[in-house]
Design a protein around this motif. Structure first.
Motif, PDB file in Angstrom:
ATOM      1  N   VAL A   1       9.718  36.904  42.324  1.00 26.97           N
ATOM      2  CA  VAL A   1      10.554  36.337  41.252  1.00 26.97           C
ATOM      3  C   VAL A   1      10.380  34.828  41.138  1.00 26.97           C
ATOM      4  CG1 VAL A   1      12.240  38.178  41.565  1.00 26.97           C
ATOM      5  CG2 VAL A   1      12.587  36.003  42.752  1.00 26.97           C
ATOM      6  N   LEU A   2       9.365  34.295  41.768  1.00 31.90           N
ATOM      7  CA  LEU A   2       9.127  32.851  41.778  1.00 31.90           C
ATOM      8  C   LEU A   2       9.018  32.300  40.358  1.00 31.90           C
ATOM      9  CD1 LEU A   2       8.511  30.575  43.916  1.00 31.90           C
ATOM     10  CD2 LEU A   2       6.090  31.023  43.473  1.00 31.90           C
ATOM     11  N   VAL A   3       9.716  31.200  40.096  1.00 33.08           N
ATOM     12  CA  VAL A   3       9.639  30.561  38.785  1.00 33.08           C
ATOM     13  C   VAL A   3       8.301  29.869  38.610  1.00 33.08           C
ATOM     14  CG1 VAL A   3      10.672  28.843  37.254  1.00 33.08           C
ATOM     15  CG2 VAL A   3      12.133  30.213  38.753  1.00 33.08           C
ATOM     16  N   LEU A   4       7.859  29.182  39.643  1.00 34.47           N
ATOM     17  CA  LEU A   4       6.654  28.358  39.558  1.00 34.47           C
ATOM     18  C   LEU A   4       5.430  29.171  39.956  1.00 34.47           C
ATOM     19  CD1 LEU A   4       8.110  25.074  41.122  1.00 34.47           C
ATOM     20  CD2 LEU A   4       8.054  25.774  38.717  1.00 34.47           C
ATOM     21  N   GLN A   5       4.993  30.042  39.045  1.00 37.05           N
ATOM     22  CA  GLN A   5       3.786  30.832  39.254  1.00 37.05           C
ATOM     23  C   GLN A   5       3.062  30.979  37.915  1.00 37.05           C
ATOM     24  OE1 GLN A   5       4.308  35.067  40.037  1.00 37.05           O
ATOM     25  NE2 GLN A   5       6.520  34.856  39.729  1.00 37.05           N
ATOM     26  N   PRO A   6       1.752  31.226  37.935  1.00 39.54           N
ATOM     27  CA  PRO A   6       0.957  31.216  36.692  1.00 39.54           C
ATOM     28  C   PRO A   6       1.472  32.147  35.598  1.00 39.54           C
ATOM     29  CG  PRO A   6      -0.485  31.272  38.610  1.00 39.54           C
ATOM     30  CD  PRO A   6       0.914  31.443  39.121  1.00 39.54           C
ATOM     31  N   LEU A   7       1.897  33.343  35.985  1.00 33.25           N
ATOM     32  CA  LEU A   7       2.366  34.322  35.006  1.00 33.25           C
ATOM     33  C   LEU A   7       3.465  33.770  34.114  1.00 33.25           C
ATOM     34  CD1 LEU A   7       2.549  37.350  34.002  1.00 33.25           C
ATOM     35  CD2 LEU A   7       4.313  37.635  35.765  1.00 33.25           C
TER      36      LEU A   7
ATOM     37  N   VAL B   1       2.583  47.284  45.990  1.00 31.82           N
ATOM     38  CA  VAL B   1       1.171  47.330  46.377  1.00 31.82           C
ATOM     39  C   VAL B   1       0.823  46.232  47.370  1.00 31.82           C
ATOM     40  CG1 VAL B   1      -1.220  47.261  45.549  1.00 31.82           C
ATOM     41  CG2 VAL B   1       0.550  48.387  44.167  1.00 31.82           C
ATOM     42  N   GLN B   2       1.165  44.994  47.008  1.00 29.43           N
ATOM     43  CA  GLN B   2       0.825  43.863  47.878  1.00 29.43           C
ATOM     44  C   GLN B   2       1.904  43.574  48.917  1.00 29.43           C
ATOM     45  OE1 GLN B   2      -0.083  40.571  45.257  1.00 29.43           O
ATOM     46  NE2 GLN B   2      -2.061  41.444  44.676  1.00 29.43           N
ATOM     47  N   HIS B   3       3.049  44.244  48.798  1.00 29.47           N
ATOM     48  CA  HIS B   3       4.148  44.109  49.759  1.00 29.47           C
ATOM     49  C   HIS B   3       4.574  42.643  49.943  1.00 29.47           C
ATOM     50  CE1 HIS B   3       3.538  48.319  50.656  1.00 29.47           C
ATOM     51  NE2 HIS B   3       2.266  48.074  50.910  1.00 29.47           N
ATOM     52  N   GLN B   4       4.648  41.937  48.835  1.00 29.94           N
ATOM     53  CA  GLN B   4       5.069  40.536  48.886  1.00 29.94           C
ATOM     54  C   GLN B   4       6.579  40.426  49.053  1.00 29.94           C
ATOM     55  OE1 GLN B   4       3.673  37.960  45.801  1.00 29.94           O
ATOM     56  NE2 GLN B   4       1.523  38.244  46.308  1.00 29.94           N
ATOM     57  N   ASP B   5       6.987  39.303  49.588  1.00 33.29           N
ATOM     58  CA  ASP B   5       8.401  39.004  49.725  1.00 33.29           C
ATOM     59  C   ASP B   5       9.037  38.888  48.336  1.00 33.29           C
ATOM     60  OD1 ASP B   5      10.560  36.522  49.961  1.00 33.29           O
ATOM     61  OD2 ASP B   5      10.627  37.910  51.653  1.00 33.29           O
ATOM     62  N   GLU B   6      10.306  39.271  48.256  1.00 35.00           N
ATOM     63  CA  GLU B   6      11.013  39.231  46.969  1.00 35.00           C
ATOM     64  C   GLU B   6      11.003  37.839  46.349  1.00 35.00           C
ATOM     65  OE1 GLU B   6      14.970  41.425  45.618  1.00 35.00           O
ATOM     66  OE2 GLU B   6      15.410  39.713  46.907  1.00 35.00           O
ATOM     67  N   SER B   7      11.172  36.819  47.163  1.00 31.63           N
ATOM     68  CA  SER B   7      11.195  35.447  46.646  1.00 31.63           C
ATOM     69  C   SER B   7       9.872  35.065  45.991  1.00 31.63           C
ATOM     70  CB  SER B   7      11.515  34.467  47.776  1.00 31.63           C
ATOM     71  OG  SER B   7      10.516  34.506  48.777  1.00 31.63           O
ATOM     72  N   GLN B   8       8.767  35.618  46.471  1.00 34.34           N
ATOM     73  CA  GLN B   8       7.465  35.348  45.873  1.00 34.34           C
ATOM     74  C   GLN B   8       7.324  36.057  44.528  1.00 34.34           C
ATOM     75  OE1 GLN B   8       4.995  33.262  47.275  1.00 34.34           O
ATOM     76  NE2 GLN B   8       6.820  32.722  48.455  1.00 34.34           N
TER      77      GLN B   8
ATOM     78  N   VAL C   1      24.030  34.973  38.403  1.00 31.11           N
ATOM     79  CA  VAL C   1      24.923  36.092  38.717  1.00 31.11           C
ATOM     80  C   VAL C   1      24.128  37.286  39.246  1.00 31.11           C
ATOM     81  CG1 VAL C   1      26.528  37.794  37.751  1.00 31.11           C
ATOM     82  CG2 VAL C   1      26.718  35.386  37.090  1.00 31.11           C
ATOM     83  N   ILE C   2      23.018  37.629  38.589  1.00 31.62           N
ATOM     84  CA  ILE C   2      22.202  38.754  39.044  1.00 31.62           C
ATOM     85  C   ILE C   2      21.631  38.481  40.432  1.00 31.62           C
ATOM     86  CG2 ILE C   2      20.097  40.076  38.596  1.00 31.62           C
ATOM     87  CD1 ILE C   2      20.646  39.709  35.598  1.00 31.62           C
ATOM     88  N   SER C   3      21.243  37.232  40.699  1.00 32.08           N
ATOM     89  CA  SER C   3      20.729  36.870  42.026  1.00 32.08           C
ATOM     90  C   SER C   3      21.775  37.147  43.100  1.00 32.08           C
ATOM     91  CB  SER C   3      20.330  35.397  42.064  1.00 32.08           C
ATOM     92  OG  SER C   3      19.255  35.145  41.201  1.00 32.08           O
ATOM     93  N   PHE C   4      23.032  36.844  42.792  1.00 28.57           N
ATOM     94  CA  PHE C   4      24.096  37.106  43.756  1.00 28.57           C
ATOM     95  C   PHE C   4      24.280  38.603  43.968  1.00 28.57           C
ATOM     96  CE2 PHE C   4      28.644  38.271  44.128  1.00 28.57           C
ATOM     97  CZ  PHE C   4      28.803  37.934  45.471  1.00 28.57           C
ATOM     98  N   PHE C   5      24.392  39.368  42.901  1.00 32.25           N
ATOM     99  CA  PHE C   5      24.603  40.809  43.040  1.00 32.25           C
ATOM    100  C   PHE C   5      23.396  41.490  43.689  1.00 32.25           C
ATOM    101  CE2 PHE C   5      28.071  40.073  40.068  1.00 32.25           C
ATOM    102  CZ  PHE C   5      29.022  40.986  40.505  1.00 32.25           C
TER     103      PHE C   5
ATOM    104  N   ALA D   1      14.402  41.882  36.129  1.00 35.24           N
ATOM    105  CA  ALA D   1      15.308  41.141  35.249  1.00 35.24           C
ATOM    106  C   ALA D   1      15.284  39.653  35.568  1.00 35.24           C
ATOM    107  CB  ALA D   1      16.732  41.690  35.389  1.00 35.24           C
ATOM    108  N   LEU D   2      15.295  39.314  36.850  1.00 30.89           N
ATOM    109  CA  LEU D   2      15.265  37.904  37.254  1.00 30.89           C
ATOM    110  C   LEU D   2      13.972  37.232  36.809  1.00 30.89           C
ATOM    111  CD1 LEU D   2      16.807  38.169  40.833  1.00 30.89           C
ATOM    112  CD2 LEU D   2      17.847  37.081  38.835  1.00 30.89           C
ATOM    113  N   THR D   3      12.857  37.927  36.998  1.00 33.31           N
ATOM    114  CA  THR D   3      11.573  37.362  36.580  1.00 33.31           C
ATOM    115  C   THR D   3      11.541  37.145  35.073  1.00 33.31           C
ATOM    116  OG1 THR D   3      10.501  38.552  38.403  1.00 33.31           O
ATOM    117  CG2 THR D   3       9.069  37.648  36.706  1.00 33.31           C
ATOM    118  N   ALA D   4      12.030  38.133  34.324  1.00 38.47           N
ATOM    119  CA  ALA D   4      12.040  38.041  32.866  1.00 38.47           C
ATOM    120  C   ALA D   4      12.947  36.922  32.369  1.00 38.47           C
ATOM    121  CB  ALA D   4      12.466  39.371  32.258  1.00 38.47           C
ATOM    122  N   LEU D   5      14.024  36.650  33.095  1.00 33.91           N
ATOM    123  CA  LEU D   5      14.989  35.625  32.672  1.00 33.91           C
ATOM    124  C   LEU D   5      14.640  34.231  33.167  1.00 33.91           C
ATOM    125  CD1 LEU D   5      18.268  37.654  33.251  1.00 33.91           C
ATOM    126  CD2 LEU D   5      17.492  36.743  31.047  1.00 33.91           C
TER     127      LEU D   5
END
Length: 404
Positions: A271-277, A262-269, A31-35, A52-56
């Motif tokens: 909030v990426l699920v598959l990342q080390p963090l 700072v790094q001006h990354q794309d939003e999709s990068q 839902v948050i992704s849509f809004f 919020a998306l990253t945390a969830l």
């Protein structure tokens, strides 16, 4: 979502709360992704939604963890028949997979029809959808099918390495970090997106291949094998968990700020699920939910929590069905918001309203479907006319829930 716990085992009420909250978290993400589509990039609201998306996003890994946990609680250290296991488990996951792949495709045709669609072409697309899990969020069922197929070997492996489970956990964790690093810092780049042949296919569908999530299934298995010991340790240090989680939320905010500002990354990068963090964070978030579940299991019979207890029990039982059915209500929300031409201020308070609407609507439909003999199989629950005749006071009783 749901996996039946063996009758020889005490029911794990802490897992019920985890299921209910995790599927709520999944719906929050969608839902948050849509809004978030309505927000202006790099504004405060946009960055808040990214955080919020990253945390969830821990919910995906938490699903995998619970699946491994309850499968091993059910089968570890007991007589195991491979044919019976595969026959029972594959039926309760394959039927929903085939059914909802078809339902989603037919549903999509109603609002986004394919020009000149023929039956052979539709069947071809259906076959591709089954192979790739490309309909809505069915990737999870495809991963579950893979897990069930390899589970007999995984069960033997966990038994054979009983003396080295601590080492196994460490190796699996390190491997997962390496896989996520490789995914974020290489496979997301142009060179990683254009690999040849079978390697390219595997990379394109890496988010629905079991090796990508190997740590979560192994972690669930190891916790199941040493459940009482790990539970006692967790209860000893449970007072520190909220503080560690609070620090993790702060780390998520810093991560979003650095990636975007700072790094001006794309939003999709970002909030990426598959990342080390996400590996240590998701592990901590899952452990936090487990500790909340244990606290809940101790007070659930208190008369003050009677209605909440019923709600959690219902949500846990329906969690797999909610997962499958919620895209229909999510689409209804999307269509409604577009037609209402809502303002930014209105969308702020409509977001939680939409989350609750999707969650409870899908829950109600899932429970209704679960009460219909034979049709209940499409939401991963076993019931028949025969069993209902034998148990007239428990009409529509769920006889078994699928692993999800």
């Amino acid at each position: 979502m749901n996996v039946p716990v063996s009758k020889a085992k005490e029911h794990l009420y802490e897992i019920d709360l985890m299921r209910a909250l995790i599927i709520l978290g999944v719906i929050c993400v969608h839902v948050i992704s849509f809004f978030n589509l309505f927000t202006v990039q790099m504004t405060g609201v946009n960055l808040r939604n990214d955080a919020a998306l990253t945390a969830l996003h821990f919910t995906r890994e938490a699903f995998m963890f619970i699946t491994g946990l309850v499968l091993f609680i059910t089968y570890y250290g007991k007589p195991f028949n491979v044919k019976m296991f595969l026959g029972k488990r594959l039926k309760l996951i394959a039927i929903p997979y085939f059914a909802f792949t078809l339902l989603y495709m037919l549903f999509t045709q109603t609002y986004m029809p394919t020009p000149h669609l023929t039956l052979p072409l539709f069947l071809q697309n259906y076959g591709i959808a089954l192979l790739t899990g490309n309909q809505f969020f069915l990737y999870y069922l495809l991963i579950s099918l893979q897990l069930y197929i390899i589970f007999p070997w995984l069960l033997k492996f966990i038994k054979a390495t009983e003396r080295y489970h601590g080492l196994l956990f460490g190796i699996s964790f390190a491997l997962e970090i390496a896989l996520m690093w490789f995914n974020k810092f290489y496979l997301q780049m142009p060179a990683g997106l254009h690999l040849p042949g079978l390697l390219g296919v595997l990379v394109n569908y890496r988010d629905r291949i079991i090796i990508t999530y190997q740590f979560w299934f192994i972690a669930g298995a190891l916790v199941a094998v040493h459940y009482s010991k790990i539970k006692a340790i967790l209860q000893k240090y449970v007072r520190f968990i909220p503080w560690i989680l609070l620090f993790s939320f702060f780390a998520i905010g810093v991560h979003v700020a650095i990636d975007r500002l700072v790094q001006h990354q794309d939003e999709s990068q970002t909030v990426l699920v598959l990342q080390p963090l996400m590996i240590p964070y998701s592990l901590l978030a899952t452990v936090t939910l487990w500790s909340l579940g244990m606290a809940w299991s101790r007070v659930r019979l208190d008369s003050r929590f009677r209605q909440i207890s019923r709600l959690i029990k219902t949500a846990a039982a329906a969690s797999f069905g909610i997962f499958l059915i919620h895209p229909f209500f999510l689409h209804l929300v999307q269509v409604t918001i577009y037609r209402l031409h809502t303002t930014a201020a209105e969308r702020v308070w409509l977001t939680p309203v939409a989350i609750l609407f999707v969650y409870f609507s899908a829950m109600i439909v899932a429970r209704l479907v679960a009460r219909i003999p034979y049709l209940s199989y499409i939401v991963g629950q076993k019931s028949t006319w025969h069993s209902q005749k034998k148990l007239p006071m428990q009409r529509g009783t769920v006889r078994e829930n699928t692993a999800s």
